[in-house]
Design a protein around this motif. Structure first.
Motif, short mmCIF file in Angstrom:
data_model
loop_
_atom_site.label_atom_id
_atom_site.label_comp_id
_atom_site.label_asym_id
_atom_site.label_seq_id
_atom_site.Cartn_x
_atom_site.Cartn_y
_atom_site.Cartn_z
N PHE A 348 -14.69 2.10 -12.57
CA PHE A 348 -16.07 2.66 -12.26
C PHE A 348 -16.80 2.21 -11.35
N LEU A 349 -17.80 3.07 -10.06
CA LEU A 349 -18.09 2.32 -9.83
C LEU A 349 -19.93 3.19 -9.58
N ILE A 350 -21.19 2.79 -9.86
CA ILE A 350 -22.09 3.61 -10.18
C ILE A 350 -23.03 3.24 -9.19
N ALA A 351 -22.89 4.75 -8.28
CA ALA A 351 -24.01 3.72 -7.05
C ALA A 351 -24.79 4.65 -7.43
N ASN A 352 -26.58 3.42 -7.51
CA ASN A 352 -27.60 4.06 -6.64
C ASN A 352 -28.86 3.70 -5.95
N ASP A 353 -29.51 4.99 -5.65
CA ASP A 353 -29.91 3.86 -4.57
C ASP A 353 -31.75 3.67 -5.66
N VAL A 354 -31.72 2.82 -5.40
CA VAL A 354 -32.62 1.34 -6.04
C VAL A 354 -33.91 2.14 -5.13
N SER A 355 -33.89 2.12 -3.34
CA SER A 355 -35.23 2.21 -2.81
C SER A 355 -36.50 3.87 -3.57
N ASN A 356 -35.67 4.61 -4.15
CA ASN A 356 -36.16 5.38 -4.41
C ASN A 356 -37.51 5.07 -5.21
N VAL A 357 -38.66 5.76 -5.20
CA VAL A 357 -39.42 5.12 -6.42
C VAL A 357 -39.80 5.61 -7.77
N SER A 359 -36.88 6.19 -9.09
CA SER A 359 -35.66 5.96 -9.93
C SER A 359 -35.17 4.89 -9.83
N GLY A 360 -33.85 3.62 -10.78
CA GLY A 360 -33.79 2.66 -10.00
C GLY A 360 -34.24 1.42 -11.02
N PHE A 361 -34.98 0.21 -10.24
CA PHE A 361 -35.46 -0.79 -10.77
C PHE A 361 -36.97 -0.30 -11.69
N ASP A 362 -36.90 -1.04 -12.85
CA ASP A 362 -37.84 -0.57 -13.99
C ASP A 362 -38.51 0.87 -13.44
N SER A 363 -37.95 1.75 -13.80
CA SER A 363 -37.87 3.00 -14.24
C SER A 363 -37.36 3.22 -15.70
N ASP A 364 -37.66 4.69 -15.74
CA ASP A 364 -37.56 4.96 -17.38
C ASP A 364 -35.75 6.17 -16.62
N ASN A 365 -35.98 6.25 -15.26
CA ASN A 365 -35.41 7.87 -14.88
C ASN A 365 -34.05 6.68 -13.51
N ASN A 366 -33.42 7.63 -14.16
CA ASN A 366 -32.11 7.35 -12.86
C ASN A 366 -31.26 8.40 -12.02
N LYS A 367 -30.47 8.60 -10.87
CA LYS A 367 -30.19 9.24 -10.37
C LYS A 367 -28.62 8.78 -9.73
N VAL A 368 -27.34 8.31 -10.58
CA VAL A 368 -26.95 7.94 -9.56
C VAL A 368 -25.04 9.00 -9.42
N THR A 369 -24.22 8.14 -8.74
CA THR A 369 -23.02 9.08 -8.04
C THR A 369 -21.94 7.84 -8.58
N LYS A 379 -22.12 13.69 -8.78
CA LYS A 379 -23.64 13.74 -8.38
C LYS A 379 -23.81 13.90 -9.89
N ILE A 380 -24.60 12.81 -10.02
CA ILE A 380 -25.62 13.54 -11.48
C ILE A 380 -27.16 12.82 -11.36
N GLU A 381 -27.63 13.87 -11.32
CA GLU A 381 -29.44 14.32 -10.67
C GLU A 381 -29.72 13.23 -11.06
N LEU A 382 -31.83 13.43 -11.29
CA LEU A 382 -32.43 13.11 -12.00
C LEU A 382 -32.03 13.34 -13.13
N LEU A 383 -32.32 11.94 -13.75
CA LEU A 383 -32.12 11.80 -16.06
C LEU A 383 -32.69 10.51 -15.95
N PRO A 384 -33.66 10.90 -17.61
CA PRO A 384 -33.29 9.80 -18.14
C PRO A 384 -32.13 9.05 -18.55
N LYS A 385 -32.70 7.33 -18.32
CA LYS A 385 -31.60 7.10 -18.63
C LYS A 385 -30.89 6.43 -19.49
N ILE A 386 -30.92 6.59 -21.14
CA ILE A 386 -30.66 7.27 -21.88
C ILE A 386 -29.24 8.04 -21.54
N ASP A 387 -29.74 9.73 -20.80
CA ASP A 387 -28.34 10.62 -20.18
C ASP A 387 -28.00 9.73 -18.98
#
Length: 401
Positions: A348-357, A359-369, A379-387
């Motif tokens: 599996f490869l989890i792709a995320n755009d870390v340029s988004n303000v 989500s990604g780095f140092d955020s509590d949220n993320n959106k990934v594919t 595609k998984i839309e913006l959710l807390p990282k635990i989800d």
């Protein structure tokens, strides 16, 4: 906030310890998490915190007297059936001994005895009492009966010195209990997961280093969910965040340190998740002393490649082992991730755009594919990282099945 408790019926039993004041925060945190909360108090507990305080916070009357009216004799049975979980916090040596030996001589002990709920107990007392043979024996009895024991923390005791006996903070109790209750029948029981977290650091000199903005939050979320699912979890991390029950941490600094630790731990692992933001390059040499700016107005630093942890593990894996990688990108996210999936031999490869303000780095949220070898990208839309962690590990569980 721990969503495990949402819509759960939680009965909090408070006993006569100086740390009973923390029960107010415990009740409030349960309510904030979406739980339905009721409170029972021993007579001794009422000497330390008022019934009214806990009634207001729980939004329910507090159970204190087994025979307070004509209905009270059956109230404890109704509450015992109502509860999904019972938390005895704080627990004195007295209540531990009574419950362990089947004594039900007041409202709270009668309720506990009558309930099939999951049960958690958090001792809080002087360290000498905690280590008394009778208390140790009674706690072992409770453990053998299926109780979850939250060990006291080391801290400043009422007697004026530091030792083990202090009640852990309510949020620690809540999070640790959630992990342990879920892990009992977890879908990853018997499996070992190795997870990396944080951004590696490559030294330039004794003061400076090359790194990135990774906070380690995603790795810690994955470790928490894996522990909740009953896995044996090894978290190899460059950053120290909240302590997770059931997770063995290995703290490293550089990419090479992390590579060594991962190779060692992966040999008998079922799953490797490479969520750390690893430095691809390091300085060719480390200066012995701090580099001065005088005479270095156009400083050039030679960089050399670090080992590729994900690729090495992907090509090292044996049949039955699963490798999950992350692709932190700022452009052509899916195309770049798809190439990595194949090149690094990941499952599996989890792709995320870390340029988004947001989500990604140092955020509590993320959106990934989520990319895999045999399915279309998901595609998984913006959710807390635990989800996000739960979504990723759900795929892992299904693949291991």
């Amino acid at each position: 906030m721990n969503d495990f408790y949402r819509n759960k019926n939680i009965l909090v039993i408070v006993t006569g310890s100086i740390s009973a004041y923390k029960s107010a925060t415990l009740v409030r945190e349960f309510v904030k998490s979406g739980a339905h909360v009721r409170v029972g108090m021993t007579a001794a507990a009422q000497k330390f915190i008022t019934v009214q305080t806990l009634a207001v916070l729980s939004k329910h009357d507090v159970l204190t007297d087994l025979f307070r009216d004509e209905k009270a004799a059956v109230t404890h049975i109704e509450w015992a059936k109502w509860a999904d979980m019972i938390f005895v916090v704080p627990a004195t040596a007295n209540i531990i001994g009574k419950i362990a030996n089947g004594i039900a001589d007041d409202a709270v002990t009668a309720t506990v005895m009558a309930s099939p709920a999951a049960k958690v107990i958090a001792p809080a007392m002087n360290d000498v009492m905690f280590n008394n043979d009778a208390v140790v024996r009674n706690l072992n009895l409770l453990k053998s009966d299926g109780w979850f024991i939250i060990d006291p923390a080391i801290g400043f005791l009422a007697e004026g010195y530091e030792s083990q006996g202090r009640l852990p903070e309510p949020v620690t109790i809540i999070n640790q209990a959630a992990i342990r209750i879920q892990a009992r029948g977890g879908e990853l029981k018997g499996k070992k997961l190795v997870i990396t977290a944080g951004g590696t650091r490559e030294a330039l000199d004794p003061v400076r280093y090359l790194t990135n903005r990774s906070s380690g939050k995603m790795g810690y979320a994955l470790a928490q969910v894996a522990a909740e699912l009953g896995a044996t979890v090894v978290l190899i991390t460059t950053t120290k965040r909240e302590e997770l029950y059931g997770v063995r941490e290995i703290v490293v600094t550089s990419t090479r340190d992390m590579h060594t630790a991962v190779v060692q731990e992966f040999s008998d692992a079922d799953v490797f998740i490479s969520s750390a933001a690893v430095s691809d390059y390091r300085p060719a040499s480390q200066a012995e002393n701090k580099i001065k700016k005088v005479g270095h107005e156009n400083l050039t630093i030679e960089l050399i490649q670090n080992p590729d942890i994900l690729s090495d593990i992907g090509h090292m894996k044996k049949a039955g082992q699963i490798v999950v990688g992350f692709a932190a990108e700022t452009q052509n996210v899916l195309a770049s991730a798809q190439k990595k999936l194949s090149k690094k031999n990941a499952d599996f490869l989890i792709a995320n755009d870390v340029s988004n303000v947001d989500s990604g780095f140092d955020s509590d949220n993320n959106k990934v594919t989520i990319l895999s070898r045999d399915k279309d990208p998901e595609k998984i839309e913006l959710l807390p990282k635990i989800d996000i962690a739960r979504a990723i590990l759900d795929r892992v569980v299904k693949t291991l099945a």
